[in-house]
Scaffold this motif. Sequence first.
Motif: not given
Length: 335
Positions: A46-47, A269, A43, A289, A286, A283, A271
Amino acid sequence: MSENKNILQDTHGRDHAYLRISLTERCNLRCTYCMPADGIQLSPKSHLMTYEEIYEIAKTFVKHGVTKIRLTGGEPLVRKDIPVILEKLASLPVELSITSNAVIIDKFVAILKANGVNKINVSLDSLDASKFKHITRRHEFKKVYDNILLLVKEGFTVKVNAVLMKGFNDNEIIDFINFTKDLPISVRFIEFMPFDGNKWDMSKMVSYAEVMKYVSEAFKEKDIIRLQDSPNDTSKNYKIKGYQGSFAIISSVTNPFCDSCNRLRLTANGQLKNCLFSATESDLLTSLRAGKPIESIIDKAVQAKFKVRGGMDTLKKLQKPDLHSKNRSMITIGG
Ligand code: SAM
């Protein structure tokens, strides 16, 4: 969602108090059963969760009842900011532990101790240096072996995980048990499990029953002592009379321990996986963030957890390769 709802209890009445967090997809070994032969698509940085994001997500789980956090990967110790991650997580009211291949763990003894990490699981699939090289594609046997001895000397509780593969290391089962004669460690034999890209097939796996056959041929029945397993234990524990250490079998394939499963997994990442074998993930990163609450996502993921092995409740289903390819490779889940 009501304030008092236990979002970590699933529809099968299981409470999830144990979170395993993968810190990285990178590893300093290349174990054939863990990482696909042609590598993995890492990944983008940044992920991946930053240490602040790991802490925020962990805090939410702790608020809802998580009492144990295990750091894994990839190899968790290759992550540059591991000292600060340990420090942040150690400030939470949890038992913090780590799973490592131990190649560089000697450099982290003081920092692990300072952050209250007492329990370390080390992967070691062979006591033979050339076989170790073959399975890990790296020449690090001596470092791992010496570091296991070092960890014991330093007072850590050490479990050694060995994934058994037929014709490769099943002839070392008794050597591994004899390794526990003068060392207070627990050697845990893990049934080889199917993940994306690891060329699993049932015939390569050494089952719980087969391990016990080797044991009963090598030792007298009266000397094989069945130990009490801890609650939510994934392993069946034994020791040989007079030996300092013990051994165990983790039989996720032939005898899964899903009824008492209390584990959730967070990938590097961000999840959430509600089961090691789950083909789906949720997720969290996301939303975090975007400044949105993650509780409702966690709730939904926990509610969706299957009773057995991500829905693969029979051996027949487990043997369908298309189901594994929907899952990740182990290195990107975090075992
Ligand atoms: N790098 C660390 C290590 O080596 O322990 C942590 C990550 S590793 C993925 C965690 C554990 O998963 C190891 O004990 C490894 O042996 C186990 N594992 C990986 N692939 C597996 C498979 N296909 N079947 C059973 N166990 C597996």
